[in-house]
Design a protein around this motif. Sequence first.
Motif, PDB file in Angstrom:
ATOM      1  N   HIS A 117     -64.426  67.922  17.797  1.00 32.73           N
ATOM      2  CA  HIS A 117     -65.253  68.515  16.748  1.00 32.73           C
ATOM      3  C   HIS A 117     -64.910  69.992  16.591  1.00 32.73           C
ATOM      4  N   LYS A 118     -65.309  70.539  15.429  1.00 35.72           N
ATOM      5  CA  LYS A 118     -65.053  71.948  15.127  1.00 35.72           C
ATOM      6  C   LYS A 118     -66.298  72.561  14.497  1.00 35.72           C
ATOM      7  N   GLN A 119     -66.565  73.819  14.852  1.00 37.55           N
ATOM      8  CA  GLN A 119     -67.575  74.598  14.136  1.00 37.55           C
ATOM      9  C   GLN A 119     -66.835  75.717  13.409  1.00 37.55           C
ATOM     10  N   THR A 120     -67.030  75.815  12.107  1.00 41.47           N
ATOM     11  CA  THR A 120     -66.280  76.772  11.290  1.00 41.47           C
ATOM     12  C   THR A 120     -66.935  78.153  11.298  1.00 41.47           C
ATOM     13  N   ASN A 121     -66.146  79.165  11.646  1.00 38.99           N
ATOM     14  CA  ASN A 121     -66.558  80.577  11.572  1.00 38.99           C
ATOM     15  C   ASN A 121     -67.833  80.897  12.351  1.00 38.99           C
ATOM     16  N   GLY A 122     -68.113  80.123  13.381  1.00 36.92           N
ATOM     17  CA  GLY A 122     -69.253  80.436  14.240  1.00 36.92           C
ATOM     18  C   GLY A 122     -70.605  80.212  13.613  1.00 36.92           C
ATOM     19  N   SER A 123     -70.706  79.311  12.641  1.00 36.60           N
ATOM     20  CA  SER A 123     -72.014  79.041  12.040  1.00 36.60           C
ATOM     21  C   SER A 123     -72.086  77.588  11.595  1.00 36.60           C
ATOM     22  N   GLY A 124     -73.302  77.093  11.481  1.00 37.03           N
ATOM     23  CA  GLY A 124     -73.502  75.708  11.066  1.00 37.03           C
ATOM     24  C   GLY A 124     -73.334  74.745  12.231  1.00 37.03           C
ATOM     25  N   GLY A 125     -73.342  73.470  11.901  1.00 35.41           N
ATOM     26  CA  GLY A 125     -73.237  72.456  12.946  1.00 35.41           C
ATOM     27  C   GLY A 125     -71.796  72.083  13.237  1.00 35.41           C
ATOM     28  N   TRP A 126     -71.636  71.132  14.148  1.00 38.98           N
ATOM     29  CA  TRP A 126     -70.312  70.602  14.450  1.00 38.98           C
ATOM     30  C   TRP A 126     -69.841  69.722  13.299  1.00 38.98           C
ATOM     31  N   SER A 127     -68.546  69.617  13.137  1.00 42.02           N
ATOM     32  CA  SER A 127     -67.971  68.708  12.142  1.00 42.02           C
ATOM     33  C   SER A 127     -68.297  67.268  12.522  1.00 42.02           C
ATOM     34  N   ALA A 162     -54.114  65.505   9.633  1.00 40.05           N
ATOM     35  CA  ALA A 162     -54.588  66.615   8.803  1.00 40.05           C
ATOM     36  C   ALA A 162     -56.110  66.674   8.796  1.00 40.05           C
ATOM     37  N   SER A 163     -56.752  65.985   9.716  1.00 45.66           N
ATOM     38  CA  SER A 163     -58.210  65.985   9.820  1.00 45.66           C
ATOM     39  C   SER A 163     -58.745  67.416   9.884  1.00 45.66           C
ATOM     40  N   SER A 164     -59.932  67.632   9.335  1.00 46.07           N
ATOM     41  CA  SER A 164     -60.509  68.980   9.290  1.00 46.07           C
ATOM     42  C   SER A 164     -60.680  69.581  10.682  1.00 46.07           C
ATOM     43  N   GLU A 165     -60.804  68.740  11.692  1.00 50.04           N
ATOM     44  CA  GLU A 165     -60.932  69.255  13.068  1.00 50.04           C
ATOM     45  C   GLU A 165     -59.673  69.976  13.520  1.00 50.04           C
ATOM     46  N   MET A 166     -58.555  69.715  12.855  1.00 53.07           N
ATOM     47  CA  MET A 166     -57.292  70.346  13.227  1.00 53.07           C
ATOM     48  C   MET A 166     -56.903  71.470  12.276  1.00 53.07           C
ATOM     49  N   THR A 167     -57.870  71.971  11.518  1.00 55.52           N
ATOM     50  CA  THR A 167     -57.619  73.120  10.636  1.00 55.52           C
ATOM     51  C   THR A 167     -58.342  74.354  11.165  1.00 55.52           C
ATOM     52  N   ASN A 169     -59.153  77.932  13.008  1.00 57.64           N
ATOM     53  CA  ASN A 169     -58.573  79.258  13.143  1.00 57.64           C
ATOM     54  C   ASN A 169     -59.138  79.896  14.404  1.00 57.64           C
ATOM     55  N   GLY A 170     -58.761  81.136  14.646  1.00 57.20           N
ATOM     56  CA  GLY A 170     -59.109  81.781  15.911  1.00 57.20           C
ATOM     57  C   GLY A 170     -60.572  82.082  16.126  1.00 57.20           C
ATOM     58  N   ASN A 171     -61.414  81.867  15.105  1.00 57.79           N
ATOM     59  CA  ASN A 171     -62.853  82.077  15.302  1.00 57.79           C
ATOM     60  C   ASN A 171     -63.647  80.778  15.155  1.00 57.79           C
ATOM     61  N   ASP A 172     -62.973  79.653  15.209  1.00 64.25           N
ATOM     62  CA  ASP A 172     -63.639  78.353  15.121  1.00 64.25           C
ATOM     63  C   ASP A 172     -63.716  77.721  16.514  1.00 64.25           C
ATOM     64  N   ALA A 173     -64.921  77.437  16.950  1.00 65.24           N
ATOM     65  CA  ALA A 173     -65.061  76.739  18.225  1.00 65.24           C
ATOM     66  C   ALA A 173     -64.559  75.302  18.069  1.00 65.24           C
ATOM     67  N   VAL A 186     -63.662  75.100  23.541  1.00 60.74           N
ATOM     68  CA  VAL A 186     -62.819  76.296  23.469  1.00 60.74           C
ATOM     69  C   VAL A 186     -63.479  77.197  22.438  1.00 60.74           C
ATOM     70  N   GLY A 187     -63.771  78.439  22.796  1.00 67.36           N
ATOM     71  CA  GLY A 187     -64.538  79.315  21.933  1.00 67.36           C
ATOM     72  C   GLY A 187     -66.021  79.209  22.276  1.00 67.36           C
ATOM     73  N   VAL A 188     -66.854  79.844  21.466  1.00 65.70           N
ATOM     74  CA  VAL A 188     -68.295  79.883  21.720  1.00 65.70           C
ATOM     75  C   VAL A 188     -69.030  79.411  20.480  1.00 65.70           C
ATOM     76  N   PHE A 189     -69.874  78.409  20.644  1.00 68.15           N
ATOM     77  CA  PHE A 189     -70.661  77.892  19.536  1.00 68.15           C
ATOM     78  C   PHE A 189     -71.579  78.993  18.990  1.00 68.15           C
ATOM     79  N   ASN A 190     -71.687  79.074  17.665  1.00 67.77           N
ATOM     80  CA  ASN A 190     -72.510  80.074  16.965  1.00 67.77           C
ATOM     81  C   ASN A 190     -72.040  81.497  17.225  1.00 67.77           C
ATOM     82  N   ASN A 191     -70.745  81.665  17.433  1.00 73.45           N
ATOM     83  CA  ASN A 191     -70.168  83.012  17.605  1.00 73.45           C
ATOM     84  C   ASN A 191     -68.869  83.056  16.806  1.00 73.45           C
ATOM     85  N   GLY A 192     -68.863  83.886  15.760  1.00 67.06           N
ATOM     86  CA  GLY A 192     -67.694  83.946  14.881  1.00 67.06           C
ATOM     87  C   GLY A 192     -66.640  84.922  15.318  1.00 67.06           C
ATOM     88  N   SER A 193     -66.736  85.450  16.552  1.00 70.58           N
ATOM     89  CA  SER A 193     -65.720  86.379  17.034  1.00 70.58           C
ATOM     90  C   SER A 193     -64.365  85.690  17.117  1.00 70.58           C
TER      91      SER A 193
END
Length: 196
Positions: A117-127, A162-167, A169-173, A186-193
């Motif tokens: 799963h992926k969280q985009t830009n440190g906000s919202g829920g998991w994909s 090409a699933s969205s989970e594999m798109t 970037n460096g601020n996506d958990a 990998v990364g921190v949920f709800n943190n867009g750093s």
Amino acid sequence: FIEGEEITITASATDTDGSISKVVFYEGSTILGEDTSAPFSFNWPDFEAGNYTITAMAFDDDNASTISTAIDVSVEAPTLATDLFISEYIEGSSYNKAIEISNFTGSEIDLSLYSLHKQTNGSGGWSSGLNLSGILAQGDVYVIAHSSATSAITAQADISTASSEMTFNGNDAVSLFKSGNLLDIVGVFNNGSNYG
């Protein structure tokens, strides 16, 4: 040493006339190996947890034992992981992205219980998740790559998608779930750093 690692034992041996022809390595009365050129060594990859006494015995040109020495070797069983984990994260330019999942649990694992799963830009829920499939052997890795990554990356992949989970970037958990429960991240949920 840890069970499964390769042990290399090296011995140096000389006598008064420099006529050492070989060194034989023993564990008890069992010959493990021998070497005929200095420095004398052998590799011992096949061992189990336990305590061993390794003897190195030098022989001269007449094949007579001239000198020996012994060392104690302790081999421990490896510490096993309790479940799968994310062992590598690649976030390169463009679509050069991959996630590696490792199995060091001691048993083969049915991947149908797992999803990425992926969280985009440190906000919202998991994909919604990328469901995995197949059997992952003990000691093996499972690589998921973006399908538009370079051939050097996709050649290593078990899945190219090409699933969205594999798109990411460096601020996506990016996370690994098992049966709907968060297992590794990998990364921190709800943190867009930009950690990556």
